[in-house]
Design an enzyme around this catalytic site. Structure first.
Site: not given
Ligand code: EPZ
Length: 423
Positions: A22-23, A117, A122, A305, A397
């Protein structure tokens, strides 16, 4: 309203096929916006998030057909309306992945802010900061990100934290920028590498994906693609935890062994036997489950995850386990539901202390987010009696027909229709 009913304590055996990731599919589908030509994506799982992405691309002016396992994104009809509306973005945060491609290809984008969420606030500040470094003017009005640039220019972008979709958005934007970009402190997830593979197929020049420094040489134009995506390491990891919970011996087809090293290492510590068997991976559990400590971290650390699924498993382990969640600030929503099943878990800030219990008891529980719902399936397979999981739309999802797949290896699990008003 759909629900899932599980009668636990039945050992699993046989073969289980892992579907496409998915990701990886989500960012790659957004990358189709970078080229005007028709693109095809294969090995795509039948998931609600893919349907939402297809609807978003169609709304943007790229008619998209999704018949699992294939997605066809049509040639541009010339008029693209670069707006991702709240109604679609609120269903799936990853919609923010159209931001980079739209501003890079069309010079403007109007994308609803994803908002928070269940698992955390996020924010997308790193995405916006990166686009600004490439010369985009960014404003946020009425809940929408408005990004504009006549043409993005190559730049050095240093992420404050390794963000998966942030790295992906900037990699896509840089692929059509004028000049060279250097992205520093990037996410190293296998899905980031997979997107880079597709961008390079489209004629981009992306080097270093999978490491913390990625170099991108921008191109004037990119080509469409035809690509089959990698298997889903989190779906495979979830199935491994399921075998650990129920016991048994299962052969996983298409399980991406190399992408799963941090998960396999941890599950072996718990007592699972996990071995490569030619292109497949055998997973078995006979003896008792052992308690372990684990801390989530960006790849190649233990994936957040898989945290909930590991926690469910450790509820039945011999001893006390300490799980620390460092990626998301609110990813223990499954704890209250596991406690309804008799688990002994104490939360202290971002740490959960799990004291193993002799047995979980089946009961009614509620899914709160995608991976939390997977942990309730794992717990249900381990529990005595019957478990009913509500709000399974969370599960749909990210897991394609999980109940059919698990029933195929002997689990007593089915999707049921619940009468009455309670969701
Ligand atoms: C990706 O989300 C995945 N989603 C998530 O999978 C996964 O949990 C996550 O990466 C971490 O591995 C997809 O790929 C579609 P991040 P993403 O930006 O990119 C903070 C699932 O279950 N952050 O790496 O949204 C954020 O709040 C989903 O399949 C900022 O502060 O995660 C978090 O604490 C859930 N500012 C950390 O970084 C930003 O601009 C990592 O988030 C971006 C992120």
């Amino acid at each position: 309203m759909d629900a899932i009913r599980i009668r636990g304590k039945r050992a699993l055996s046989g073969r289980l096929a892992v579907g496409g990731a998915k990701n990886a599919a989500l960012p790659i589908l957004c990358a189709t916006l970078l080229s005007d030509g028709p693109s095809r994506l294969r090995n795509v799982p039948a998931l609600r998030d893919i349907e939402t992405t297809a609807a978003l691309l169609t709304h943007l002016g790229r008619p998209t057909q999704f018949r699992a396992p294939e997605v066809l994104v049509a040639q541009t009809s010339g008029t693209v309306n670069p707006e991702a509306p709240y109604d679609l973005v609120r269903q799936m945060r990853a919609s923010v992945l159209v931001l980079g491609p739209l501003v890079a290809r069309y010079g403007r984008a109007n994308v609803s802010l994803p908002g928070g969420c269940a698992i955390g606030a996020r924010p997308v500040d790193q995405h916006l900061k990166g686009l600004e470094s490439m010369g985009a003017t960014i404003s946020v009005e009425h809940g929408y990100i408005i990004a504009e640039a006549s043409r993005l220019r190559g730049a050095e972008v240093v992420f404050d934290i390794p963000t998966v979709t942030g790295t992906e958005n900037l990699m896509m934007a840089a692929s059509l920028a004028d000049g060279r970009s250097t992205l520093v402190n990037c996410a190293r997830e296998p899905e980031v590498e997979e997107l880079a593979r597709v961008l390079n197929k489209m004629g981009a020049r992306v080097d270093g994906a999978g490491t913390s420094i990625i170099q991108v040489q921008g191109q004037r134009e990119l080509l469409p693609f035809d690509h089959a995506i990698i298997p889903d390491r989190i779906e495979a990891g979830t199935f491994m935890a399921a075998v650990g919970a129920a016991g048994g011996n299962v052969l996983l087809e298409n399980a991406p062994y190399d992408d799963l090293e941090p998960v396999i290492a941890k599950l072996r510590q718990v007592g699972l036997v996990i071995e490569r068997e030619s292109e497949m991976v055998r997973v078995a559990r006979e003896g008792t489950l052992r308690s372990v400590n684990a801390t989530t971290a960006p790849h190649p650390g233990f994936p957040t995850d898989m945290q909930a699924q590991l926690m469910a498993l450790l509820c039945g382990a011999d001893g006390r386990s300490v799980l620390t969640e460092t990626v998301f600030e609110n990813r223990f929503m499954h704890v209250a539901e596991l406690k309804r099943m008799g688990a002994d878990i104490e939360i202290r800030n971002n740490t959960a202390i799990v004291q193993g219990v002799p047995a979980l008891g089946g009961t009614g529980v509620m899914a709160t987010d995608l991976r939390a719902s997977a942990s309730l399936v794992v717990a249900g397979l381990m529990a005595e009696g019957e478990t009913i999981i509500r709000r399974v739309y969370h599960l749909d999802r990210g897991y394609e027909h999980i109940e059919k797949k698990l029933r195929g290896v002997g689990a007593d699990i089915e999707r049921i229709l619940l009468q009455g008003s309670l969701p």
